[in-house]
Design an enzyme around this catalytic site. Sequence first.
Site, short mmCIF file in Angstrom:
data_model
loop_
_atom_site.label_atom_id
_atom_site.label_comp_id
_atom_site.label_asym_id
_atom_site.label_seq_id
_atom_site.Cartn_x
_atom_site.Cartn_y
_atom_site.Cartn_z
N LYS A 1 0.84 -1.21 0.00
CA LYS A 1 0.00 0.00 0.00
C LYS A 1 0.87 1.25 0.00
CE LYS A 1 -1.00 2.35 3.39
NZ LYS A 1 -1.34 2.94 4.69
N CYS B 1 -25.00 3.42 8.39
CA CYS B 1 -25.75 2.95 7.23
C CYS B 1 -27.00 3.79 6.97
CB CYS B 1 -26.13 1.48 7.40
SG CYS B 1 -24.71 0.37 7.53
N CYS C 1 -26.17 6.52 4.65
CA CYS C 1 -25.43 6.12 3.45
C CYS C 1 -26.36 6.01 2.25
CB CYS C 1 -24.72 4.79 3.70
SG CYS C 1 -23.73 4.23 2.29
N CYS D 1 -26.06 -1.95 -0.73
CA CYS D 1 -24.95 -2.57 0.00
C CYS D 1 -25.39 -3.89 0.60
CB CYS D 1 -24.45 -1.64 1.10
SG CYS D 1 -23.13 -2.34 2.10
#
Length: 344
Positions: A252, A329, A332, A338
Amino acid sequence: MCSPQESGMKAVGVRMVTRSRSRGPVAGPRGVGEDAVRLRMGEAAAEGRKSCSPVKHPQKTQRLKVAYEAPGGEKGEGTEPLVAPGWEPPDWRKQLENIRAMRSGRDAPVDQLGAEHCYDPSAPPKVRRYQVLLSLMLSSQTKDQVTAGAMQRLRAHGLTVDSILQMDDSTLGTLIYPVGFWRAAHPPAYSFVYSQRPRRAQALPSGAPAGHRVQSKVKYIKQTSAILQQRYGGDIPASVPELVALPGVGPKMAHLAMAVAWGTVSGIAVDTHVHRIAGRLKWTKKATKSPEKTRTALEEWLPRELWSEINGLLVGFGQQTCLPVRPRCQACLNRALCPAAQGL
Protein backbone atom coordinates in the site's frame (compact mmCIF):
# COMPACT_ATOMS: atom_id res chain seq x y z
CA MET A 1 21.23 -26.77 -72.98
CA CYS A 2 19.38 -27.16 -76.27
CA SER A 3 19.98 -30.21 -78.51
CA PRO A 4 21.52 -29.82 -82.03
CA GLN A 5 18.17 -30.64 -83.56
CA GLU A 6 16.45 -27.88 -81.62
CA SER A 7 19.18 -25.42 -82.60
CA GLY A 8 18.80 -26.37 -86.24
CA MET A 9 15.05 -25.96 -86.01
CA LYS A 10 15.53 -22.45 -84.72
CA ALA A 11 17.96 -21.65 -87.52
CA VAL A 12 15.54 -22.94 -90.17
CA GLY A 13 12.77 -20.93 -88.60
CA VAL A 14 14.81 -17.74 -88.84
CA ARG A 15 15.65 -18.39 -92.51
CA MET A 16 12.02 -19.04 -93.37
CA VAL A 17 10.98 -15.76 -91.79
CA THR A 18 13.71 -13.88 -93.69
CA ARG A 19 12.78 -15.54 -97.03
CA SER A 20 9.10 -14.92 -96.60
CA ARG A 21 9.67 -11.25 -95.90
CA SER A 22 11.94 -10.79 -98.91
CA ARG A 23 9.79 -12.61 -101.47
CA GLY A 24 6.31 -11.94 -100.23
CA PRO A 25 3.60 -14.42 -99.23
CA VAL A 26 4.55 -18.01 -99.97
CA ALA A 27 2.42 -21.07 -99.58
CA GLY A 28 3.74 -23.41 -96.95
CA PRO A 29 3.69 -27.16 -97.09
CA ARG A 30 0.36 -28.85 -97.67
CA GLY A 31 -1.11 -25.61 -98.94
CA VAL A 32 -0.90 -23.83 -95.61
CA GLY A 33 -0.72 -20.01 -95.93
CA GLU A 34 1.75 -17.58 -94.46
CA ASP A 35 -0.26 -17.16 -91.27
CA ALA A 36 -0.22 -20.88 -90.63
CA VAL A 37 3.52 -21.00 -91.27
CA ARG A 38 4.12 -18.19 -88.84
CA LEU A 39 1.91 -19.93 -86.30
CA ARG A 40 3.97 -23.10 -86.61
CA MET A 41 7.16 -21.15 -86.35
CA GLY A 42 5.91 -19.42 -83.20
CA GLU A 43 4.93 -22.74 -81.67
CA ALA A 44 8.36 -24.17 -82.48
CA ALA A 45 10.10 -21.19 -80.97
CA ALA A 46 7.94 -21.39 -77.88
CA GLU A 47 8.66 -25.10 -77.58
CA GLY A 48 12.36 -24.36 -77.85
CA ARG A 49 12.18 -21.72 -75.14
CA LYS A 50 10.20 -24.06 -72.94
CA SER A 51 12.80 -26.78 -73.21
CA CYS A 52 15.79 -24.45 -72.78
CA SER A 53 14.57 -22.19 -69.97
CA PRO A 54 14.04 -23.27 -66.39
CA VAL A 55 10.47 -23.64 -65.26
CA LYS A 56 9.24 -20.49 -63.53
CA HIS A 57 6.65 -20.88 -60.83
CA PRO A 58 4.09 -18.10 -60.55
CA GLN A 59 4.84 -15.73 -57.69
CA LYS A 60 2.35 -15.46 -54.85
CA THR A 61 2.91 -11.84 -54.01
CA GLN A 62 -0.56 -10.87 -55.10
CA ARG A 63 -2.12 -13.55 -52.97
CA LEU A 64 -0.11 -12.43 -49.95
CA LYS A 65 -1.07 -8.86 -50.64
CA VAL A 66 -4.74 -9.73 -50.64
CA ALA A 67 -4.36 -11.65 -47.41
CA TYR A 68 -2.57 -8.70 -45.86
CA GLU A 69 -5.10 -6.13 -46.94
CA ALA A 70 -8.14 -8.12 -45.88
CA PRO A 71 -7.87 -7.46 -42.14
CA GLY A 72 -7.33 -3.76 -42.78
CA GLY A 73 -10.39 -3.66 -44.98
CA GLU A 74 -12.47 -5.20 -42.23
CA LYS A 75 -11.58 -2.40 -39.81
CA GLY A 76 -14.40 -0.08 -38.96
CA GLU A 77 -16.98 -2.18 -40.77
CA GLY A 78 -18.98 -3.17 -37.73
CA THR A 79 -16.64 -5.93 -36.60
CA GLU A 80 -15.61 -5.96 -32.92
CA PRO A 81 -12.72 -7.87 -31.32
CA LEU A 82 -13.72 -10.87 -29.31
CA VAL A 83 -13.25 -10.15 -25.62
CA ALA A 84 -13.89 -12.75 -22.96
CA PRO A 85 -16.54 -11.49 -20.57
CA GLY A 86 -15.08 -10.68 -17.16
CA TRP A 87 -16.62 -10.59 -13.72
CA GLU A 88 -17.62 -7.33 -12.11
CA PRO A 89 -19.94 -6.41 -9.23
CA PRO A 90 -23.49 -5.84 -10.49
CA ASP A 91 -24.10 -2.40 -8.93
CA TRP A 92 -20.59 -1.05 -8.60
CA ARG A 93 -21.07 1.95 -10.92
CA LYS A 94 -24.07 3.24 -9.00
CA GLN A 95 -22.35 2.51 -5.69
CA LEU A 96 -19.28 4.44 -6.80
CA GLU A 97 -21.44 7.33 -7.97
CA ASN A 98 -23.11 7.47 -4.56
CA ILE A 99 -19.78 7.41 -2.74
CA ARG A 100 -18.55 10.28 -4.89
CA ALA A 101 -21.66 12.23 -3.97
CA MET A 102 -21.13 11.57 -0.26
CA ARG A 103 -17.46 12.55 -0.58
CA SER A 104 -18.05 15.69 -2.62
CA GLY A 105 -17.14 17.90 0.34
CA ARG A 106 -13.63 16.41 0.58
CA ASP A 107 -13.61 17.14 4.29
CA ALA A 108 -12.35 13.82 5.68
CA PRO A 109 -9.03 13.69 7.57
CA VAL A 110 -7.31 12.04 4.61
CA ASP A 111 -8.24 14.99 2.40
CA GLN A 112 -6.32 17.42 4.58
CA LEU A 113 -3.68 15.30 6.31
CA GLY A 114 -2.87 12.51 3.87
CA ALA A 115 0.62 11.72 2.57
CA GLU A 116 0.29 14.29 -0.22
CA HIS A 117 -0.11 17.02 2.42
CA CYS A 118 2.69 16.07 4.82
CA TYR A 119 5.80 16.99 2.85
CA ASP A 120 7.46 20.37 2.54
CA PRO A 121 6.46 21.78 -0.88
CA SER A 122 9.43 24.15 -0.86
CA ALA A 123 11.99 21.36 -0.40
CA PRO A 124 14.00 19.95 -3.34
CA PRO A 125 12.25 17.13 -5.26
CA LYS A 126 14.47 14.45 -3.77
CA VAL A 127 13.73 15.62 -0.24
CA ARG A 128 9.99 15.88 -0.95
CA ARG A 129 9.92 12.29 -2.16
CA TYR A 130 11.76 11.12 0.94
CA GLN A 131 9.30 12.95 3.17
CA VAL A 132 6.37 11.35 1.33
CA LEU A 133 7.80 7.89 1.93
CA LEU A 134 8.53 8.66 5.59
CA SER A 135 4.99 9.90 6.18
CA LEU A 136 3.64 6.69 4.69
CA MET A 137 5.87 4.61 6.96
CA LEU A 138 4.63 6.54 9.98
CA SER A 139 0.99 6.19 8.91
CA SER A 140 0.93 2.43 9.40
CA GLN A 141 -1.83 1.63 11.93
CA THR A 142 -1.99 5.33 12.76
CA LYS A 143 -4.60 8.05 12.30
CA ASP A 144 -3.85 10.79 9.80
CA GLN A 145 -4.00 13.46 12.50
CA VAL A 146 -1.26 11.76 14.51
CA THR A 147 0.93 11.17 11.46
CA ALA A 148 0.61 14.78 10.38
CA GLY A 149 1.66 15.98 13.83
CA ALA A 150 4.73 13.76 13.82
CA MET A 151 5.69 14.98 10.36
CA GLN A 152 5.46 18.60 11.51
CA ARG A 153 7.83 17.91 14.40
CA LEU A 154 10.27 16.07 12.17
CA ARG A 155 10.25 18.81 9.55
CA ALA A 156 10.96 21.38 12.26
CA HIS A 157 14.22 19.50 12.94
CA GLY A 158 15.10 19.25 9.26
CA LEU A 159 13.64 16.16 7.67
CA THR A 160 16.21 14.78 5.24
CA VAL A 161 18.01 11.47 4.88
CA ASP A 162 21.16 12.93 6.44
CA SER A 163 19.35 14.53 9.38
CA ILE A 164 17.54 11.29 10.22
CA LEU A 165 20.76 9.26 10.08
CA GLN A 166 22.53 11.75 12.33
CA MET A 167 19.66 11.73 14.86
CA ASP A 168 19.88 9.28 17.75
CA ASP A 169 17.11 6.75 18.26
CA SER A 170 15.85 8.36 21.44
CA THR A 171 15.34 11.77 19.80
CA LEU A 172 13.67 10.21 16.77
CA GLY A 173 11.39 8.17 19.01
CA THR A 174 10.42 11.29 20.93
CA LEU A 175 9.53 13.16 17.74
CA ILE A 176 7.35 10.42 16.27
CA TYR A 177 5.67 9.47 19.56
CA PRO A 178 2.78 8.53 19.76
CA VAL A 179 2.72 7.44 16.10
CA GLY A 180 1.25 3.96 15.97
CA PHE A 181 3.38 1.72 18.12
CA TRP A 182 6.68 3.12 19.31
CA ARG A 183 7.50 -0.53 19.72
CA ALA A 184 5.87 -2.37 16.82
CA ALA A 185 4.36 -5.52 18.28
CA HIS A 186 3.03 -7.10 15.10
CA PRO A 187 5.16 -5.95 12.18
CA PRO A 188 3.61 -6.72 8.78
CA ALA A 189 4.77 -9.83 6.96
CA TYR A 190 6.76 -7.79 4.46
CA SER A 191 8.92 -6.15 7.16
CA PHE A 192 12.09 -7.41 8.72
CA VAL A 193 11.40 -9.08 12.05
CA TYR A 194 14.06 -10.09 14.52
CA SER A 195 11.77 -11.97 16.87
CA GLN A 196 9.43 -14.77 15.89
CA ARG A 197 7.34 -14.38 19.05
CA PRO A 198 4.55 -11.80 18.76
CA ARG A 199 4.37 -9.23 21.52
CA ARG A 200 1.48 -7.18 22.78
CA ALA A 201 1.34 -3.65 21.41
CA GLN A 202 3.00 -1.30 23.83
CA ALA A 203 3.28 2.49 23.58
CA LEU A 204 6.41 3.51 25.44
CA PRO A 205 6.99 6.92 27.00
CA SER A 206 9.07 9.49 25.14
CA GLY A 207 12.71 8.65 24.88
CA ALA A 208 12.18 5.00 25.75
CA PRO A 209 14.67 2.66 24.09
CA ALA A 210 13.60 0.52 21.17
CA GLY A 211 12.55 -3.01 21.93
CA HIS A 212 15.19 -5.73 21.62
CA ARG A 213 12.95 -8.50 20.34
CA VAL A 214 10.94 -6.79 17.68
CA GLN A 215 11.66 -4.22 15.03
CA SER A 216 10.50 -0.70 15.90
CA LYS A 217 9.41 2.07 13.60
CA VAL A 218 12.50 4.01 14.59
CA LYS A 219 14.74 1.27 13.30
CA TYR A 220 12.64 0.86 10.14
CA ILE A 221 13.17 4.53 9.42
CA LYS A 222 16.90 4.38 10.20
CA GLN A 223 17.47 1.24 8.11
CA THR A 224 15.50 2.56 5.16
CA SER A 225 17.24 5.93 5.31
CA ALA A 226 20.63 4.24 5.28
CA ILE A 227 19.66 2.17 2.23
CA LEU A 228 18.38 5.24 0.41
CA GLN A 229 21.64 7.07 1.07
CA GLN A 230 23.87 4.17 0.03
CA ARG A 231 21.95 2.86 -2.99
CA TYR A 232 19.84 5.72 -4.29
CA GLY A 233 21.81 8.85 -3.48
CA GLY A 234 19.29 9.96 -0.87
CA ASP A 235 16.32 9.57 -3.22
CA ILE A 236 13.62 6.90 -3.08
CA PRO A 237 13.25 4.05 -5.60
CA ALA A 238 10.95 4.57 -8.57
CA SER A 239 9.46 1.08 -8.72
CA VAL A 240 7.17 -0.96 -6.50
CA PRO A 241 9.51 -3.98 -6.16
CA GLU A 242 12.35 -1.76 -4.94
CA LEU A 243 10.08 0.12 -2.56
CA VAL A 244 8.61 -2.97 -0.91
CA ALA A 245 12.14 -4.29 -0.44
CA LEU A 246 12.81 -1.45 2.00
CA PRO A 247 12.34 -2.21 5.72
CA GLY A 248 8.88 -1.21 6.91
CA VAL A 249 7.44 -0.47 3.47
CA GLY A 250 4.49 -2.53 2.25
CA PRO A 251 2.51 -2.68 -1.00
CA LYS A 252 0.00 0.00 0.00
CA MET A 253 2.78 2.42 0.91
CA ALA A 254 4.67 1.58 -2.28
CA HIS A 255 1.71 2.27 -4.58
CA LEU A 256 0.92 5.51 -2.75
CA ALA A 257 4.57 6.57 -2.93
CA MET A 258 4.59 5.92 -6.66
CA ALA A 259 1.45 8.03 -7.08
CA VAL A 260 2.30 10.93 -4.76
CA ALA A 261 6.09 11.09 -5.08
CA TRP A 262 6.58 9.99 -8.68
CA GLY A 263 3.17 10.74 -10.24
CA THR A 264 2.84 7.18 -11.51
CA VAL A 265 -0.20 4.95 -11.05
CA SER A 266 1.31 1.53 -10.40
CA GLY A 267 -1.66 -0.15 -8.71
CA ILE A 268 -4.50 0.32 -6.25
CA ALA A 269 -3.39 1.32 -2.76
CA VAL A 270 -5.46 -0.82 -0.40
CA ASP A 271 -5.43 -0.16 3.33
CA THR A 272 -7.81 -1.36 6.01
CA HIS A 273 -10.52 1.09 4.93
CA VAL A 274 -10.47 0.02 1.28
CA HIS A 275 -10.23 -3.63 2.30
CA ARG A 276 -13.23 -3.34 4.65
CA ILE A 277 -15.46 -1.37 2.25
CA ALA A 278 -14.68 -3.59 -0.73
CA GLY A 279 -15.74 -6.58 1.37
CA ARG A 280 -18.96 -4.96 2.51
CA LEU A 281 -19.93 -3.92 -1.02
CA LYS A 282 -18.93 -7.33 -2.43
CA TRP A 283 -16.46 -5.72 -4.79
CA THR A 284 -14.41 -8.90 -4.84
CA LYS A 285 -15.52 -12.08 -6.54
CA LYS A 286 -14.94 -13.97 -3.31
CA ALA A 287 -14.15 -12.91 0.21
CA THR A 288 -10.56 -11.83 0.80
CA LYS A 289 -8.63 -12.01 4.04
CA SER A 290 -5.98 -9.34 3.54
CA PRO A 291 -5.62 -5.92 1.89
CA GLU A 292 -3.14 -7.34 -0.60
CA LYS A 293 -5.62 -10.03 -1.69
CA THR A 294 -8.24 -7.32 -2.05
CA ARG A 295 -5.87 -5.24 -4.20
CA THR A 296 -5.32 -8.14 -6.56
CA ALA A 297 -9.06 -8.84 -6.78
CA LEU A 298 -9.94 -5.19 -7.44
CA GLU A 299 -7.32 -4.76 -10.13
CA GLU A 300 -8.81 -7.69 -12.04
CA TRP A 301 -11.98 -5.80 -12.91
CA LEU A 302 -11.84 -2.14 -11.86
CA PRO A 303 -10.98 0.10 -14.88
CA ARG A 304 -7.43 1.36 -14.63
CA GLU A 305 -8.46 5.00 -14.98
CA LEU A 306 -10.12 4.71 -11.55
CA TRP A 307 -7.14 3.23 -9.71
CA SER A 308 -5.69 6.58 -8.64
CA GLU A 309 -9.03 7.80 -7.29
CA ILE A 310 -10.26 4.79 -5.39
CA ASN A 311 -7.93 4.94 -2.38
CA GLY A 312 -8.63 8.50 -1.26
CA LEU A 313 -12.31 8.13 -2.08
CA LEU A 314 -12.83 4.98 0.00
CA VAL A 315 -10.50 5.97 2.82
CA GLY A 316 -12.45 9.17 3.43
CA PHE A 317 -15.72 7.26 3.09
CA GLY A 318 -14.47 4.81 5.69
CA GLN A 319 -13.41 7.61 8.03
CA GLN A 320 -16.77 9.38 7.88
CA THR A 321 -19.56 6.92 7.00
CA CYS A 322 -18.55 3.29 6.56
CA LEU A 323 -16.85 3.09 9.95
CA PRO A 324 -15.14 -0.09 11.18
CA VAL A 325 -17.56 -0.33 14.11
CA ARG A 326 -21.17 0.86 13.95
CA PRO A 327 -21.15 2.10 10.36
CA ARG A 328 -23.59 4.92 9.63
CA CYS A 329 -25.75 2.95 7.23
CA GLN A 330 -28.80 5.11 7.85
CA ALA A 331 -27.03 8.09 6.30
CA CYS A 332 -25.43 6.12 3.45
CA LEU A 333 -26.75 6.52 -0.09
CA ASN A 334 -25.78 2.92 -0.77
CA ARG A 335 -27.94 1.46 1.96
CA ALA A 336 -30.28 -0.21 -0.55
CA LEU A 337 -27.37 -1.39 -2.70
CA CYS A 338 -24.95 -2.57 0.00
CA PRO A 339 -25.12 -6.29 0.81
CA ALA A 340 -23.78 -5.61 4.32
CA ALA A 341 -26.61 -3.15 5.03
CA GLN A 342 -29.43 -5.47 4.05
CA GLY A 343 -31.83 -6.11 6.90
CA LEU A 344 -30.72 -3.11 8.93
